[in-house]
Write a protein that holds these residues in place. Structure first.
Motif, PDB file in Angstrom:
ATOM      1  N   LEU A 184      -5.639  14.662  -9.183  1.00 43.48           N
ATOM      2  CA  LEU A 184      -5.485  14.720  -7.523  1.00 43.48           C
ATOM      3  C   LEU A 184      -4.551  13.598  -7.352  1.00 43.48           C
ATOM      4  N   ALA A 185      -4.629  12.632  -7.790  1.00 40.34           N
ATOM      5  CA  ALA A 185      -3.208  11.511  -7.719  1.00 40.34           C
ATOM      6  C   ALA A 185      -2.199  11.898  -8.065  1.00 40.34           C
ATOM      7  N   ALA A 186      -1.754  12.606  -8.894  1.00 39.84           N
ATOM      8  CA  ALA A 186      -0.579  13.003  -9.244  1.00 39.84           C
ATOM      9  C   ALA A 186      -0.047  14.177  -8.539  1.00 39.84           C
ATOM     10  N   ARG A 187      -1.033  15.217  -8.113  1.00 38.41           N
ATOM     11  CA  ARG A 187      -0.718  16.209  -7.138  1.00 38.41           C
ATOM     12  C   ARG A 187      -0.305  15.589  -5.805  1.00 38.41           C
ATOM     13  N   ALA A 188      -0.958  14.478  -5.451  1.00 41.69           N
ATOM     14  CA  ALA A 188      -0.702  13.993  -4.218  1.00 41.69           C
ATOM     15  C   ALA A 188       0.336  12.659  -3.963  1.00 41.69           C
ATOM     16  N   ALA A 189       1.065  12.825  -4.934  1.00 41.47           N
ATOM     17  CA  ALA A 189       2.024  11.599  -5.017  1.00 41.47           C
ATOM     18  C   ALA A 189       2.826  11.575  -3.689  1.00 41.47           C
ATOM     19  N   GLU A 190       3.310  12.806  -3.076  1.00 43.02           N
ATOM     20  CA  GLU A 190       4.033  12.367  -2.026  1.00 43.02           C
ATOM     21  C   GLU A 190       3.188  12.185  -0.908  1.00 43.02           C
ATOM     22  N   GLU A 191       1.986  12.328  -0.818  1.00 42.68           N
ATOM     23  CA  GLU A 191       1.094  12.232   0.063  1.00 42.68           C
ATOM     24  C   GLU A 191       0.058  10.893   0.014  1.00 42.68           C
ATOM     25  N   SER A 192       0.569   9.916  -0.512  1.00 39.15           N
ATOM     26  CA  SER A 192      -0.422   8.795  -0.987  1.00 39.15           C
ATOM     27  C   SER A 192       0.204   7.585  -0.309  1.00 39.15           C
ATOM     28  N   SER A 193      -0.775   6.649  -0.592  1.00 34.35           N
ATOM     29  CA  SER A 193      -0.456   5.089   0.018  1.00 34.35           C
ATOM     30  C   SER A 193      -1.073   4.128  -0.733  1.00 34.35           C
ATOM     31  N   THR A 194      -0.442   3.034  -1.426  1.00 30.80           N
ATOM     32  CA  THR A 194      -0.987   2.045  -2.171  1.00 30.80           C
ATOM     33  C   THR A 194      -0.696   1.018  -1.481  1.00 30.80           C
ATOM     34  N   ALA A 195      -1.686  -0.116  -1.335  1.00 30.50           N
ATOM     35  CA  ALA A 195      -1.670  -1.414  -0.799  1.00 30.50           C
ATOM     36  C   ALA A 195      -2.548  -2.345  -1.642  1.00 30.50           C
ATOM     37  N   THR A 220     -11.819 -17.405  -7.827  1.00 32.57           N
ATOM     38  CA  THR A 220     -10.901 -17.626  -6.718  1.00 32.57           C
ATOM     39  C   THR A 220     -10.537 -16.222  -6.424  1.00 32.57           C
ATOM     40  N   ASN A 221      -9.670 -15.990  -5.450  1.00 34.35           N
ATOM     41  CA  ASN A 221      -9.067 -14.834  -5.021  1.00 34.35           C
ATOM     42  C   ASN A 221      -8.788 -14.029  -6.323  1.00 34.35           C
ATOM     43  N   GLU A 222      -8.925 -12.505  -6.168  1.00 35.19           N
ATOM     44  CA  GLU A 222      -8.277 -11.864  -7.273  1.00 35.19           C
ATOM     45  C   GLU A 222      -7.510 -10.802  -6.356  1.00 35.19           C
ATOM     46  N   GLN A 223      -6.367 -10.535  -7.027  1.00 33.91           N
ATOM     47  CA  GLN A 223      -5.583  -9.262  -6.584  1.00 33.91           C
ATOM     48  C   GLN A 223      -6.254  -7.805  -6.748  1.00 33.91           C
ATOM     49  N   TRP A 224      -6.394  -7.121  -5.728  1.00 32.56           N
ATOM     50  CA  TRP A 224      -7.062  -5.758  -6.097  1.00 32.56           C
ATOM     51  C   TRP A 224      -5.884  -4.730  -5.243  1.00 32.56           C
ATOM     52  N   GLN A 225      -6.164  -3.344  -5.621  1.00 34.08           N
ATOM     53  CA  GLN A 225      -5.215  -2.480  -5.145  1.00 34.08           C
ATOM     54  C   GLN A 225      -6.301  -1.372  -4.456  1.00 34.08           C
ATOM     55  N   MET A 226      -5.946  -0.649  -3.376  1.00 32.68           N
ATOM     56  CA  MET A 226      -6.420   0.654  -2.698  1.00 32.68           C
ATOM     57  C   MET A 226      -5.469   1.628  -2.720  1.00 32.68           C
ATOM     58  N   ASN A 227      -5.764   2.721  -3.385  1.00 38.61           N
ATOM     59  CA  ASN A 227      -4.878   3.943  -3.166  1.00 38.61           C
ATOM     60  C   ASN A 227      -5.657   4.975  -2.587  1.00 38.61           C
ATOM     61  N   ILE A 228      -4.929   5.638  -1.494  1.00 43.41           N
ATOM     62  CA  ILE A 228      -5.524   6.669  -0.927  1.00 43.41           C
ATOM     63  C   ILE A 228      -4.553   7.929  -0.970  1.00 43.41           C
ATOM     64  N   GLY A 229      -4.930   9.480  -0.989  1.00 40.28           N
ATOM     65  CA  GLY A 229      -4.453  10.255  -1.043  1.00 40.28           C
ATOM     66  C   GLY A 229      -5.154  11.700  -0.299  1.00 40.28           C
ATOM     67  N   VAL A 230      -4.021  12.398  -0.006  1.00 38.18           N
ATOM     68  CA  VAL A 230      -4.442  13.825   0.239  1.00 38.18           C
ATOM     69  C   VAL A 230      -3.666  14.720  -0.500  1.00 38.18           C
ATOM     70  N   SER A 231      -4.590  15.670  -0.874  1.00 43.82           N
ATOM     71  CA  SER A 231      -4.096  16.755  -1.708  1.00 43.82           C
ATOM     72  C   SER A 231      -3.156  17.732  -1.134  1.00 43.82           C
ATOM     73  N   GLU A 232      -2.039  18.392  -1.565  1.00 43.55           N
ATOM     74  CA  GLU A 232      -1.133  19.203  -0.968  1.00 43.55           C
ATOM     75  C   GLU A 232      -1.471  20.354  -0.250  1.00 43.55           C
ATOM     76  N   ASP A 233      -2.774  20.698  -0.406  1.00 46.89           N
ATOM     77  CA  ASP A 233      -3.564  21.797   0.234  1.00 46.89           C
ATOM     78  C   ASP A 233      -4.534  21.184   1.514  1.00 46.89           C
ATOM     79  N   ASN A 234      -4.271  19.902   1.524  1.00 45.78           N
ATOM     80  CA  ASN A 234      -5.210  19.176   2.558  1.00 45.78           C
ATOM     81  C   ASN A 234      -6.802  19.484   2.476  1.00 45.78           C
ATOM     82  N   LEU A 235      -7.363  19.667   1.347  1.00 45.82           N
ATOM     83  CA  LEU A 235      -8.749  20.065   1.151  1.00 45.82           C
ATOM     84  C   LEU A 235      -9.119  18.820   0.487  1.00 45.82           C
ATOM     85  N   LEU A 236      -8.637  17.950  -0.231  1.00 46.94           N
ATOM     86  CA  LEU A 236      -9.323  16.761  -0.875  1.00 46.94           C
ATOM     87  C   LEU A 236      -8.658  15.277  -0.211  1.00 46.94           C
TER      88      LEU A 236
END
Length: 167
Positions: free
Chosen positions: A24-35, A67-83
């Motif tokens: 899903l992440a690979a298919r949603a590469a254009e519609e994803s955001s990582t922070a 102490t603080n740890e660096q983490w990441q959040m990635n969100i994405g939507v599939s090309e068909d907008n179903l997931l």
């Protein structure tokens, strides 16, 4: 040949879900955001949220030690907008913080699959899933189960189905 144990079935399911999330992440590469964000110890409750279109993922936690740890959040939507997918993890693999609580919540979609790990795969390390009894999963949240959670969290993955408008 003996039937697979519940533990091995759980690990197989966790592996399949992780593979589906990677697809899903690979298919949603254009519609994803990582922070990136800091997970801070100290016992206070903290939240981090990201939105993409109509969908939001919020990670809420309380942690102790270190102490603080660096983490990441990635969100994405599939090309068909179903997931809609949401991944929260420590890129270095294992977290050394003790999580007293955690919850990931999605808005705009309903959770279909969710998995949490005490260790994230990095280098030679493998994902180590939490035990089934450590998690509570509802239509919109994944959280620790009081009295069962063993205070270890390094990665959280979820896939949610978005609402479909019928023509």
């Amino acid at each position: 040949m003996a039937a697979p144990s519940r533990s091995s079935a759980w690990r197989l399911w966790a592996t399949l879900v992780a593979a589906a999330l990677l697809f899903l992440a690979a298919r949603a590469a254009e519609e994803s955001s990582t922070a990136e964000f800091d997970v801070r110890p100290g016992g206070e409750v903290h939240s981090f949220s990201r939105s993409l279109g109509d969908y939001t993922c919020t990670f809420t936690y309380s942690a102790q030690g270190g102490t603080n740890e660096q983490w990441q959040m990635n969100i994405g939507v599939s090309e068909d907008n179903l997931l809609f997918s949401c991944s929260v993890w420590r890129p270095q693999g294992k977290s050394y913080l003790f999580f007293t609580q955690f919850k990931a919540e999605v808005k705009g979609a309903k959770i279909e699959h969710a998995m949490a790990y005490s260790q994230a795969a990095v280098g030679a390390q493998k994902d180590i899933p939490l035990k089934e009894e450590e998690l509570e999963i509802t239509e919109t949240t994944v959280s620790h189960r009081e009295g069962k959670f063993r205070f270890e969290l390094s990665k959280l993955l979820l896939v949610a189905r978005t609402p479909r408008d019928e023509l």
